[in-house]
Design an enzyme around this catalytic site. Structure first.
Site, mmCIF file in Angstrom:
data_model
loop_
_atom_site.group_PDB
_atom_site.id
_atom_site.type_symbol
_atom_site.label_atom_id
_atom_site.label_comp_id
_atom_site.label_asym_id
_atom_site.label_seq_id
_atom_site.Cartn_x
_atom_site.Cartn_y
_atom_site.Cartn_z
ATOM 1 N N HIS A 214 -29.017 20.573 -29.650
ATOM 2 C CA HIS A 214 -29.126 19.271 -29.027
ATOM 3 C C HIS A 214 -27.563 18.567 -28.824
ATOM 4 O O HIS A 214 -26.534 18.857 -29.855
ATOM 5 C CB HIS A 214 -29.824 18.379 -30.055
ATOM 6 C CG HIS A 214 -30.055 16.827 -29.306
ATOM 7 N ND1 HIS A 214 -29.934 15.720 -30.059
ATOM 8 C CD2 HIS A 214 -30.127 16.416 -28.135
ATOM 9 C CE1 HIS A 214 -29.989 14.697 -29.384
ATOM 10 N NE2 HIS A 214 -30.174 15.146 -28.096
ATOM 11 N N ASP B 217 -18.213 26.561 -9.407
ATOM 12 C CA ASP B 217 -17.649 27.102 -8.362
ATOM 13 C C ASP B 217 -16.857 28.571 -8.683
ATOM 14 O O ASP B 217 -16.461 28.157 -9.977
ATOM 15 C CB ASP B 217 -17.358 26.514 -7.396
ATOM 16 C CG ASP B 217 -16.030 25.431 -7.673
ATOM 17 O OD1 ASP B 217 -15.142 26.142 -8.328
ATOM 18 O OD2 ASP B 217 -15.990 24.452 -7.503
#
Length: 131
Positions: free
Chosen positions: A20, A28
């Protein structure tokens, strides 16, 4: 041999290890990845695989409660921003300066490098819980 889901063993391992509020970056081909962050390089050639294709597959396996995106995407790549919003329609988005996003990658479990070559096609995914 694995039959479904993310086939890349490194991505599968990182997703399985997420807790969590852990972070996972996807972006990119031009994103500078800090030395302390594991880089999972999927790039084959310019544009392959695309940022959205990889993001969609990761999201099939990772519970995400929040995402961090560069503020600059709003003006420099609005088409990609709309694709991200469509892919994550019910997830909170926090816009931060691109320079901050790059620094924040230092605390990500890993960064998945795609073949994407459009500006600001980067996201940090914050892991949620399934219960």
């Amino acid at each position: 041999m694995k039959k479904t889901g993310v086939m890349n063993s490194n991505i599968s391992r990182v997703i399985a290890d997420m807790g969590h509020m852990d972070w996972l970056g996807v972006g990119d081909a031009g994103t500078p990845v800090p030395a302390e962050t594991e880089k999972i390089d999927l790039s084959v050639r310019p544009g392959l695989p695309s940022f959205i294709d990889v993001l969609e597959e990761v999201l099939k396996e990772l519970e995400v409660q929040k995402i961090y995106i560069a503020e600059e995407i709003k003006t420099e790549n609005p088409k990609q921003l709309e694709a991200i919003k469509k892919t994550l329609p019910n997830v909170e988005i926090e816009f931060i300066p691109h320079s901050e996003l790059k620094k924040d990658l230092k605390t990500s479990k890993a960064f998945i490098r795609t073949g994407e070559e459009t500006p600001y096609s980067n996201v940090i995914l914050e892991s949620g819980v399934t219960f």
